[in-house]
Design an enzyme around this catalytic site. Structure first.
Site, PDB file in Angstrom:
ATOM      1  N   GLY A 163       0.684  -1.151   0.135  1.00 50.50           N
ATOM      2  CA  GLY A 163       0.180   0.048   0.103  1.00 50.50           C
ATOM      3  C   GLY A 163       0.823   1.148   0.119  1.00 50.50           C
ATOM      4  O   GLY A 163       0.187   2.173   0.037  1.00 50.50           O
ATOM      5  N   GLY A 176       3.972  -3.618  -3.738  1.00 52.35           N
ATOM      6  CA  GLY A 176       4.065  -3.365  -5.206  1.00 52.35           C
ATOM      7  C   GLY A 176       4.492  -2.197  -5.832  1.00 52.35           C
ATOM      8  O   GLY A 176       5.500  -1.855  -6.132  1.00 52.35           O
ATOM      9  N   ARG A 177       3.607  -1.253  -5.580  1.00 56.08           N
ATOM     10  CA  ARG A 177       3.656   0.124  -6.448  1.00 56.08           C
ATOM     11  C   ARG A 177       4.724   0.484  -6.018  1.00 56.08           C
ATOM     12  O   ARG A 177       5.731   1.192  -7.030  1.00 56.08           O
ATOM     13  CB  ARG A 177       2.443   0.848  -6.000  1.00 56.08           C
ATOM     14  CG  ARG A 177       2.432   2.215  -6.952  1.00 56.08           C
ATOM     15  CD  ARG A 177       1.297   2.958  -6.127  1.00 56.08           C
ATOM     16  NE  ARG A 177       0.050   2.396  -5.824  1.00 56.08           N
ATOM     17  CZ  ARG A 177      -1.036   2.497  -6.767  1.00 56.08           C
ATOM     18  NH1 ARG A 177      -1.051   2.821  -7.991  1.00 56.08           N
ATOM     19  NH2 ARG A 177      -2.265   1.658  -6.338  1.00 56.08           N
ATOM     20  N   TYR A 215      -9.407   4.893 -12.899  1.00 55.36           N
ATOM     21  CA  TYR A 215      -9.603   5.658 -11.501  1.00 55.36           C
ATOM     22  C   TYR A 215      -9.419   7.002 -11.484  1.00 55.36           C
ATOM     23  O   TYR A 215      -9.115   7.714 -10.524  1.00 55.36           O
ATOM     24  CB  TYR A 215      -8.279   5.009 -10.576  1.00 55.36           C
ATOM     25  CG  TYR A 215      -8.188   3.561 -10.974  1.00 55.36           C
ATOM     26  CD1 TYR A 215      -8.939   2.734  -9.968  1.00 55.36           C
ATOM     27  CD2 TYR A 215      -6.894   2.895 -11.348  1.00 55.36           C
ATOM     28  CE1 TYR A 215      -8.656   1.127  -9.847  1.00 55.36           C
ATOM     29  CE2 TYR A 215      -6.652   1.465 -11.327  1.00 55.36           C
ATOM     30  CZ  TYR A 215      -7.611   0.891 -10.609  1.00 55.36           C
ATOM     31  OH  TYR A 215      -7.340  -0.736 -10.636  1.00 55.36           O
ATOM     32  N   CYS A 240     -12.278   3.741 -29.256  1.00 54.66           N
ATOM     33  CA  CYS A 240     -13.561   4.442 -29.401  1.00 54.66           C
ATOM     34  C   CYS A 240     -14.401   4.483 -28.138  1.00 54.66           C
ATOM     35  O   CYS A 240     -15.662   4.057 -27.906  1.00 54.66           O
ATOM     36  CB  CYS A 240     -14.297   3.867 -30.577  1.00 54.66           C
ATOM     37  SG  CYS A 240     -13.490   3.539 -31.940  1.00 54.66           S
ATOM     38  N   GLU A 241     -13.815   5.122 -27.127  1.00 55.33           N
ATOM     39  CA  GLU A 241     -14.523   5.695 -25.919  1.00 55.33           C
ATOM     40  C   GLU A 241     -13.830   6.993 -25.567  1.00 55.33           C
ATOM     41  O   GLU A 241     -12.854   7.260 -25.435  1.00 55.33           O
ATOM     42  CB  GLU A 241     -14.103   4.669 -24.857  1.00 55.33           C
ATOM     43  CG  GLU A 241     -14.527   3.213 -25.174  1.00 55.33           C
ATOM     44  CD  GLU A 241     -15.122   2.360 -24.126  1.00 55.33           C
ATOM     45  OE1 GLU A 241     -15.341   3.139 -22.991  1.00 55.33           O
ATOM     46  OE2 GLU A 241     -15.060   1.125 -24.165  1.00 55.33           O
ATOM     47  N   TYR A 265       0.688  -1.641 -12.118  1.00 57.58           N
ATOM     48  CA  TYR A 265      -0.595  -1.621 -12.609  1.00 57.58           C
ATOM     49  C   TYR A 265      -0.636  -1.243 -14.015  1.00 57.58           C
ATOM     50  O   TYR A 265      -1.745  -0.445 -14.217  1.00 57.58           O
ATOM     51  CB  TYR A 265      -1.586  -1.048 -11.498  1.00 57.58           C
ATOM     52  CG  TYR A 265      -1.401  -1.838 -10.110  1.00 57.58           C
ATOM     53  CD1 TYR A 265      -1.857  -2.845  -9.980  1.00 57.58           C
ATOM     54  CD2 TYR A 265      -0.843  -0.688  -9.182  1.00 57.58           C
ATOM     55  CE1 TYR A 265      -1.513  -3.504  -8.587  1.00 57.58           C
ATOM     56  CE2 TYR A 265      -0.276  -1.441  -7.913  1.00 57.58           C
ATOM     57  CZ  TYR A 265      -0.988  -2.863  -7.543  1.00 57.58           C
ATOM     58  OH  TYR A 265      -0.634  -3.438  -6.411  1.00 57.58           O
TER      59      TYR A 265
HETATM   60  N1  LLP Z   1      -1.171  -6.987  -0.891  1.00 58.20           N
HETATM   61  C1  LLP Z   1      -2.277  -7.257  -1.304  1.00 58.20           C
HETATM   62  C2  LLP Z   1      -3.285  -8.293  -0.521  1.00 58.20           C
HETATM   63  C3  LLP Z   1      -3.022  -6.444  -2.189  1.00 58.20           C
HETATM   64  O1  LLP Z   1      -4.292  -6.492  -2.339  1.00 58.20           O
HETATM   65  C4  LLP Z   1      -2.091  -5.533  -2.620  1.00 58.20           C
HETATM   66  C5  LLP Z   1      -2.951  -4.599  -3.894  1.00 58.20           C
HETATM   67  C6  LLP Z   1      -0.960  -5.362  -2.383  1.00 58.20           C
HETATM   68  C7  LLP Z   1      -0.367  -6.143  -1.511  1.00 58.20           C
HETATM   69  C8  LLP Z   1      -0.100  -4.562  -3.099  1.00 58.20           C
HETATM   70  O2  LLP Z   1      -0.370  -3.226  -2.939  1.00 58.20           O
HETATM   71  P1  LLP Z   1       0.797  -1.756  -3.398  1.00 58.20           P
HETATM   72  O3  LLP Z   1       1.703  -1.997  -2.664  1.00 58.20           O
HETATM   73  O4  LLP Z   1       0.724  -2.017  -4.782  1.00 58.20           O
HETATM   74  O5  LLP Z   1      -0.147  -0.634  -2.868  1.00 58.20           O
HETATM   75  N2  LLP Z   1      -4.960  -1.417  -9.784  1.00 58.20           N
HETATM   76  C9  LLP Z   1      -4.771  -0.528  -8.901  1.00 58.20           C
HETATM   77  C10 LLP Z   1      -4.145  -1.049  -7.698  1.00 58.20           C
HETATM   78  C11 LLP Z   1      -4.940  -2.269  -6.834  1.00 58.20           C
HETATM   79  C12 LLP Z   1      -4.153  -2.505  -5.837  1.00 58.20           C
HETATM   80  C13 LLP Z   1      -4.721  -4.179  -5.187  1.00 58.20           C
HETATM   81  N3  LLP Z   1      -4.177  -4.803  -4.143  1.00 58.20           N
HETATM   82  C14 LLP Z   1      -4.215   0.590  -9.377  1.00 58.20           C
HETATM   83  O6  LLP Z   1      -3.809   0.844 -10.475  1.00 58.20           O
HETATM   84  O7  LLP Z   1      -3.958   1.674  -8.596  1.00 58.20           O
END
Ligand code: LLP
Length: 439
Positions: free
Chosen positions: A261, A297-298, A336, A363-364, A392
């Site tokens: 997160g 992740g991000r 988003y 086309c959107e 993502y």
């Molecule tokens: N752990 C779990 C259980 C998760 O569901 C997620 C992300 C993460 C870790 C990693 O989160 P991060 O560190 O990347 O924030 N597609 C969306 C983001 C969806 C995140 C889903 N879960 C976007 O493009 O903003």
């Protein structure tokens, strides 16, 4: 519902200001924009556009920075594969000492294929199938993060049947508002994720009595792109309280999976600081004798990737700039209302700025990357880089409008390599069959 964050002042969005804020980008008078030491034009000349480009050096640096911040804690990084599942990215993470957080059998097999040890994999997800649970148990992964009482029974039955014991943690829903976009917040009681906080102690006791189950601790994940430490602190404090209650009733609790997160810079945000995050972990879980896990992740890959695209044409006196990249490649703005910085690759393109809507050819109306964005005048075949597309981005692409998946390149210092060839148009229908009854 959390409102999308307000857009930054236009003055901060000039291409030069955007590049200056990103140490991995440089402007070179003759070659145009460089990612690390590689001119983006060299990649576009070789592979065409649209093409994703990842910076290995940036990913490595971010992983090292987070690892250093966590030092002194018994804390392990499990890269959230969903954010960028490319084999080369997973290999780089494995080399940097990270494990994986997976949410499907496909991600689990990818992580294994890229060289991540099963003992370094955690499996999250609200709907694991029986096949996925069997796969996880036969591979011998580190733990399954259980999201419901029903799933716990499923895992117990499958593990018992296989003669195995599943190490599990219970993912609790701490009912904390992460204050991010409504579609990416996960830790509210209203969200589908995890086990309600008030039910968790009884379920933990039940888990301890089930055959084939060995409860090890708790997990939580409250959402994504979180910039303030307050929601993390609130959620972890609730988890620590629950761990104390469980221990007081005689249960063994050895692990806490703190989720992902951590938020990054997209426009002009102050990104989440690994040191501050580690400080929260120390404050809430220090001295509890827990093995901690994080699932970023991000934060590890978001800034390290961009989407390289060419201008097809500009229309209505420059009011619209139509790119060859579209919402099928990068869906975040359409899905988003996400802000992504966009800069011209050049060389040149450094004249006066005027506002333009930067759109794709799909086309959107939602196929819009940016509205009223200050850009120098752009012409057909000029190139732009859409920034912060490392997380993502490619993983969420589709082939809508029969647009093949874009190529992917990785740069490392002065080197670069293709890490995914552009999908061929023919392969779009290669698995399709026309039934005999249609003649
Ligand atoms: N752990 C779990 C259980 C998760 O569901 C997620 C992300 C993460 C870790 C990693 O989160 P991060 O560190 O990347 O924030 N597609 C969306 C983001 C969806 C995140 C889903 N879960 C976007 O493009 O903003």
């Amino acid at each position: 519902m959390a409102a999308p964050s307000p857009l930054p002042a236009l003055d901060d969005l000039t291409p030069e200001a955007l590049i200056a804020a990103r140490p991995f980008l440089k402007r070179h008078a003759q070659s145009g924009l460089l990612l690390e030491e590689v001119p983006l034009n060299a990649i576009a000349d070789a592979l065409g556009t649209p093409t994703w480009v990842y910076s290995a050096g940036t990913m490595r640096k971010r992983l090292a920075e987070l690892t250093a911040a966590l030092s002194g804690l018994d804390a392990h990084i499990h890269f959230a594969v969903k954010s960028n599942d490319h084999l080369a990215v997973l290999r780089l993470m494995a080399q940097g000492g990270a494990g994986a957080d997976v949410v499907s059998g496909g991600e689990l097999l990818r992580a294994r294929h890229a060289g991540i040890a099963a003992s370094n994999i955690v499996f999250s997800g609200v709907g694991k199938t029986a096949d996925e649970i069997r796969l996880a148990l036969s591979e011998g992964i580190y733990q399954l993060n259980v999201e419901s009482a029903e799933e716990l029974e499923m895992i117990s039955a499958i593990a018992s049947n296989m003669g195995k014991t599943a190490d599990i943690v219970l993912r609790i829903n701490p009912d904390v508002d992460a204050g991010t976009h409504a579609k990416i917040t996960t830790g509210l009681a209203d969200n589908k994720f995890g086990i309600q906080y008030q039910d968790a102690a009884a379920l933990y006791a039940h888990a301890a009595s089930l055959p084939g189950i060995s409860p090890q601790g708790l997990a939580l994940h409250i959402g994504s792109q979180i910039l303030s430490m307050a929601p993390f602190r609130a959620a972890y404090a609730r988890a620590a309280q629950l761990i104390r209650t469980l221990r007081a009733s005689g249960h063994s609790v050895t692990r806490m999976d703190c989720g992902g997160g951590l938020g990054i810079l997209y426009a002009d945000e102050a990104e989440a600081s690994p040191a501050a995050f580690a400080g929260v972990l120390r404050q809430e879980f220090g001295n509890m004798g827990l093995t901690l896990m994080t699932e970023p992740g991000r934060w590890l890959v978001g800034n390290a990737g961009l989407l390289l695209s060419s201008v097809i044409l500009t229309k209505a006196d420059g009011r619209f700039t139509v790119l060859d990249a579209a919402m099928n490649d990068l869906v975040r703005p359409a899905m988003y209302d996400a802000f992504h910085a966009i800069v011209p690759v050049g060389p040149g393109n450094n004249g006066p700025l005027h506002e333009t809507d930067i759109v794709g050819p799909v086309c959107e109306t939602g196929d819009t990357f940016a509205r009223h964005r200050p850009m120098p005048s752009l012409n057909s075949a000029d190139r732009v880089a859409i920034l912060e597309a490392g997380a993502y981005g490619a993983v969420m692409s589709s082939t809508y409008n029969s647009r093949p998946l874009a190529a992917i390149a990785m740069v490392d210092g002065a080197n670069w390599a293709t890490i995914r060839a552009r999908q061929s148009v023919e392969s779009l229908w290669s698995g399709e069959l026309i039934p005999e009854f249609l003649g």
